[in-house]
Design a protein around this motif. Structure first.
Motif, PDB file in Angstrom:
ATOM      1  N   TYR A 142      12.834   1.788 -10.498  1.00 14.48           N
ATOM      2  CA  TYR A 142      12.301   2.644  -9.443  1.00 14.48           C
ATOM      3  C   TYR A 142      10.845   3.033  -9.704  1.00 14.48           C
ATOM      4  CZ  TYR A 142      17.163   3.162  -7.909  1.00 14.48           C
ATOM      5  OH  TYR A 142      18.435   2.922  -7.457  1.00 14.48           O
ATOM      6  N   ALA A 143      10.522   3.293 -10.964  1.00 16.27           N
ATOM      7  CA  ALA A 143       9.167   3.741 -11.299  1.00 16.27           C
ATOM      8  C   ALA A 143       8.125   2.689 -10.944  1.00 16.27           C
ATOM      9  CB  ALA A 143       9.081   4.079 -12.787  1.00 16.27           C
ATOM     10  N   ARG A 144       8.511   1.441 -10.954  1.00 15.46           N
ATOM     11  CA  ARG A 144       7.581   0.352 -10.623  1.00 15.46           C
ATOM     12  C   ARG A 144       7.669  -0.025  -9.154  1.00 15.46           C
ATOM     13  NH1 ARG A 144       8.513  -5.339 -10.850  1.00 15.46           N
ATOM     14  NH2 ARG A 144       6.558  -6.526 -10.871  1.00 15.46           N
ATOM     15  N   VAL A 145       8.889  -0.077  -8.610  1.00 16.53           N
ATOM     16  CA  VAL A 145       9.081  -0.601  -7.257  1.00 16.53           C
ATOM     17  C   VAL A 145       8.633   0.388  -6.190  1.00 16.53           C
ATOM     18  CG1 VAL A 145      10.786  -1.457  -5.604  1.00 16.53           C
ATOM     19  CG2 VAL A 145      10.935  -2.140  -8.007  1.00 16.53           C
ATOM     20  N   ILE A 146       8.885   1.675  -6.375  1.00 17.43           N
ATOM     21  CA  ILE A 146       8.503   2.658  -5.359  1.00 17.43           C
ATOM     22  C   ILE A 146       6.997   2.645  -5.090  1.00 17.43           C
ATOM     23  CG2 ILE A 146       8.415   5.125  -4.815  1.00 17.43           C
ATOM     24  CD1 ILE A 146      11.127   5.388  -6.248  1.00 17.43           C
ATOM     25  N   PRO A 147       6.130   2.703  -6.119  1.00 15.60           N
ATOM     26  CA  PRO A 147       4.693   2.618  -5.843  1.00 15.60           C
ATOM     27  C   PRO A 147       4.290   1.288  -5.215  1.00 15.60           C
ATOM     28  CG  PRO A 147       5.068   3.479  -8.046  1.00 15.60           C
ATOM     29  CD  PRO A 147       6.389   2.975  -7.549  1.00 15.60           C
ATOM     30  N   MET A 148       5.026   0.213  -5.544  1.00 14.50           N
ATOM     31  CA  MET A 148       4.712  -1.091  -4.973  1.00 14.50           C
ATOM     32  C   MET A 148       4.999  -1.110  -3.464  1.00 14.50           C
ATOM     33  SD  MET A 148       6.097  -4.685  -6.515  1.00 14.50           S
ATOM     34  CE  MET A 148       5.758  -4.121  -8.185  1.00 14.50           C
ATOM     35  N   VAL A 149       6.115  -0.498  -3.067  1.00 10.38           N
ATOM     36  CA  VAL A 149       6.434  -0.390  -1.639  1.00 10.38           C
ATOM     37  C   VAL A 149       5.393   0.493  -0.950  1.00 10.38           C
ATOM     38  CG1 VAL A 149       8.116   0.503   0.027  1.00 10.38           C
ATOM     39  CG2 VAL A 149       8.896  -0.818  -1.953  1.00 10.38           C
ATOM     40  N   ASP A 150       5.013   1.605  -1.600  1.00 12.52           N
ATOM     41  CA  ASP A 150       3.974   2.480  -1.042  1.00 12.52           C
ATOM     42  C   ASP A 150       2.685   1.703  -0.796  1.00 12.52           C
ATOM     43  OD1 ASP A 150       5.410   4.823  -0.903  1.00 12.52           O
ATOM     44  OD2 ASP A 150       4.837   5.509  -2.892  1.00 12.52           O
ATOM     45  N   PHE A 151       2.278   0.921  -1.783  1.00  8.92           N
ATOM     46  CA  PHE A 151       1.023   0.174  -1.662  1.00  8.92           C
ATOM     47  C   PHE A 151       1.104  -0.860  -0.538  1.00  8.92           C
ATOM     48  CE2 PHE A 151      -1.630  -3.517  -2.739  1.00  8.92           C
ATOM     49  CZ  PHE A 151      -2.876  -2.906  -2.752  1.00  8.92           C
ATOM     50  N   THR A 152       2.258  -1.525  -0.410  1.00  8.97           N
ATOM     51  CA  THR A 152       2.420  -2.507   0.665  1.00  8.97           C
ATOM     52  C   THR A 152       2.307  -1.830   2.020  1.00  8.97           C
ATOM     53  OG1 THR A 152       3.901  -3.796  -0.758  1.00  8.97           O
ATOM     54  CG2 THR A 152       3.920  -4.304   1.597  1.00  8.97           C
ATOM     55  N   ALA A 153       2.910  -0.651   2.179  1.00 12.04           N
ATOM     56  CA  ALA A 153       2.812   0.088   3.448  1.00 12.04           C
ATOM     57  C   ALA A 153       1.367   0.472   3.736  1.00 12.04           C
ATOM     58  CB  ALA A 153       3.695   1.329   3.395  1.00 12.04           C
ATOM     59  N   GLN A 154       0.634   0.925   2.717  1.00 10.69           N
ATOM     60  CA  GLN A 154      -0.775   1.277   2.906  1.00 10.69           C
ATOM     61  C   GLN A 154      -1.603   0.053   3.299  1.00 10.69           C
ATOM     62  OE1 GLN A 154      -1.891   3.072  -0.821  1.00 10.69           O
ATOM     63  NE2 GLN A 154      -0.272   4.609  -0.676  1.00 10.69           N
ATOM     64  N   THR A 155      -1.295  -1.087   2.676  1.00 15.52           N
ATOM     65  CA  THR A 155      -2.018  -2.330   2.979  1.00 15.52           C
ATOM     66  C   THR A 155      -1.758  -2.768   4.422  1.00 15.52           C
ATOM     67  OG1 THR A 155      -1.843  -2.996   0.660  1.00 15.52           O
ATOM     68  CG2 THR A 155      -2.398  -4.712   2.247  1.00 15.52           C
ATOM     69  N   LEU A 156      -0.511  -2.670   4.855  1.00 16.07           N
ATOM     70  CA  LEU A 156      -0.176  -3.046   6.232  1.00 16.07           C
ATOM     71  C   LEU A 156      -0.842  -2.080   7.224  1.00 16.07           C
ATOM     72  CD1 LEU A 156       3.598  -4.012   5.953  1.00 16.07           C
ATOM     73  CD2 LEU A 156       1.630  -5.527   6.098  1.00 16.07           C
ATOM     74  N   SER A 157      -0.940  -0.820   6.866  1.00 18.08           N
ATOM     75  CA  SER A 157      -1.613   0.147   7.740  1.00 18.08           C
ATOM     76  C   SER A 157      -3.076  -0.227   7.934  1.00 18.08           C
ATOM     77  CB  SER A 157      -1.504   1.565   7.156  1.00 18.08           C
ATOM     78  OG  SER A 157      -0.157   2.004   7.133  1.00 18.08           O
ATOM     79  N   ARG A 158      -3.720  -0.670   6.854  1.00 19.84           N
ATOM     80  CA  ARG A 158      -5.128  -1.113   6.971  1.00 19.84           C
ATOM     81  C   ARG A 158      -5.220  -2.353   7.847  1.00 19.84           C
ATOM     82  NH1 ARG A 158      -5.123   0.188   1.402  1.00 19.84           N
ATOM     83  NH2 ARG A 158      -4.982  -2.017   0.819  1.00 19.84           N
ATOM     84  N   LEU A 159      -4.241  -3.255   7.731  1.00 16.71           N
ATOM     85  CA  LEU A 159      -4.245  -4.466   8.554  1.00 16.71           C
ATOM     86  C   LEU A 159      -4.124  -4.145  10.024  1.00 16.71           C
ATOM     87  CD1 LEU A 159      -3.908  -7.648   8.747  1.00 16.71           C
ATOM     88  CD2 LEU A 159      -1.453  -7.191   8.657  1.00 16.71           C
ATOM     89  N   MET A 160      -3.335  -3.118  10.357  1.00 18.07           N
ATOM     90  CA  MET A 160      -3.045  -2.803  11.751  1.00 18.07           C
ATOM     91  C   MET A 160      -4.181  -2.047  12.435  1.00 18.07           C
ATOM     92  SD  MET A 160      -0.034  -4.111  12.143  1.00 18.07           S
ATOM     93  CE  MET A 160       0.515  -3.399  13.682  1.00 18.07           C
ATOM     94  N   ARG A 161      -5.192  -1.630  11.686  1.00 17.51           N
ATOM     95  CA  ARG A 161      -6.288  -0.868  12.305  1.00 17.51           C
ATOM     96  C   ARG A 161      -7.166  -1.762  13.164  1.00 17.51           C
ATOM     97  NH1 ARG A 161      -7.771   2.327   6.757  1.00 17.51           N
ATOM     98  NH2 ARG A 161      -6.018   3.758   6.777  1.00 17.51           N
TER      99      ARG A 161
END
Length: 347
Positions: free
Chosen positions: A328-347
């Motif tokens: 969890y300590a590794r995967v949760i931040p990885m999912v967070d980062f992917t969501a942030q990256t997709l948000s930048r893509l959608m702008r």
């Protein structure tokens, strides 16, 4: 069962509990007191550790799968660990690059979402999932590029600058001038509309102004709008990637759980229902085991984070599905980062 507040555990209990959980998440095996006593970070005898583990079991945080086995965290214990004790590790530079790589290639948004989800799946060793936003892009310009006597490339340019191409079958007798006429008509009449609005406008145009285009050009316009509308209707609302990662070397003794999980991953409508809950939030949501009904039988966890469109509103969810024994300590931040990256893509 209510989760015991971390404040109710003394320092010794917290240390033993944390070491049991971390060892279990690393190995997937129950952890014995002797294993814990050998760790350099804890100066307790095996007997003292057994007593603490017994107390933690009575609190519902640990369980012994067999009488002679060590302990493993319960779902309640995992929830306590994730919410109150876990120290998250930010994605490495290499992991960030892997997630971002597929987004730099351009093309339809679904391809970028699929690429990012596949990368997330590979890095987390879980199945990656992404809810695709239901988009109504604004149209700007249409074009037809003849390929041969029977086919043309239908080109759609959106108001956001996106460009998509589809191969269109042509009726007999279509000339380049007809293609040009139909494209000009579509750009002039449908620019600034969504596909849904363009469909309705086309219906009204053909009813009210049949003289504006001849029969062949009218057919081209209708075909051009239809191919884009059909394409939009067929676009998936959920993309699942990397189911094969769930069948690693450690699943040989747990094949029934994995079989159930793979079956559940086929229930895309039910998964969408689960992810709808994450759409309403502003932060990553974590469902552990029976906390969600869909994956309770397979004992699986879901980590899902919302991503946003250009106007800042949540438009989709990205995440992973895997066993409760996740890093969890590794995967949760990885999912967070992917969501942030997709948000930048959608702008």
């Amino acid at each position: 069962m209510a989760v015991t507040p971390i404040s109710e555990l003394n320092e010794r209990a917290r240390d033993v509990f944390r070491l049991v959980v971390e060892s279990y998440l690393l190995t997937g095996q129950p952890v014995g007191s002797r294993t814990i006593s050998r760790l350099p970070t804890l100066s307790l005898s095996p007997a003292s550790i057994r007593n603490v583990m017994q107390d933690l079991e009575e609190l519902g945080l640990l369980a012994a799968p067999h009488t002679s086995a060590g302990r493993m965290p319960t779902e309640t214990g995992l929830r306590l660990f994730v919410d109150g004790m876990m120290q998250a590790a930010e994605p490495s530079v290499e992991e960030r690059r892997a997630i971002e790589a597929g987004l730099a290639e351009g093309g339809p948004i679904e391809e970028a979402l699929s690429a990012a989800t596949a990368a997330l799946s590979g890095l987390s060793a879980c199945a990656g999932i992404v809810m695709v936003p239901k988009r109504e892009p604004m149209l700007r310009q249409f074009g037809f590029v003849p390929l041969n006597d029977r086919q043309a490339l239908a080109v759609l340019v959106g108001q956001d600058g996106s460009v998509e191409n589809r191969v269109l079958d042509l009726p007999d007798g279509v000339t380049p001038s007809m293609l040009h006429e139909a494209a000009n008509f579509m750009s002039a009449r449908f620019g600034g509309l969504t596909l849904r609005e363009a469909n309705e406008a086309l219906r009204r145009e053909l009813e009210a102004e049949r003289g504006a285009l001849d029969g062949a050009a009218r057919d081209l316009v209708a075909r051009g709008i239809a191919i884009w509308s059909h394409d939009a209707d067929d676009r998936p609302v959920l993309i699942v990637r990397g189911q094969s990662h769930l069948l690693d070397d450690g699943t040989a003794a747990d094949l029934e759980r994995v079989r159930l999980l793979l079956e559940q991953l086929e229930s895309k409508q039910e998964i969408l229902g689960l992810l709808q809950g994450a759409l309403a939030g502003n932060a990553t949501k974590i469902f552990i085991g029976s906390e969600n009904k869909l994956f309770s039988l397979s004992g699986s966890s879901v980590i899902a984070a919302p991503y946003r469109g250009g106007d800042g509103r949540v438009v989709g969810v990205v995440g992973v599905i895997g066993p409760t024994r996740l890093n969890y300590a590794r995967v949760i931040p990885m999912v967070d980062f992917t969501a942030q990256t997709l948000s930048r893509l959608m702008r």
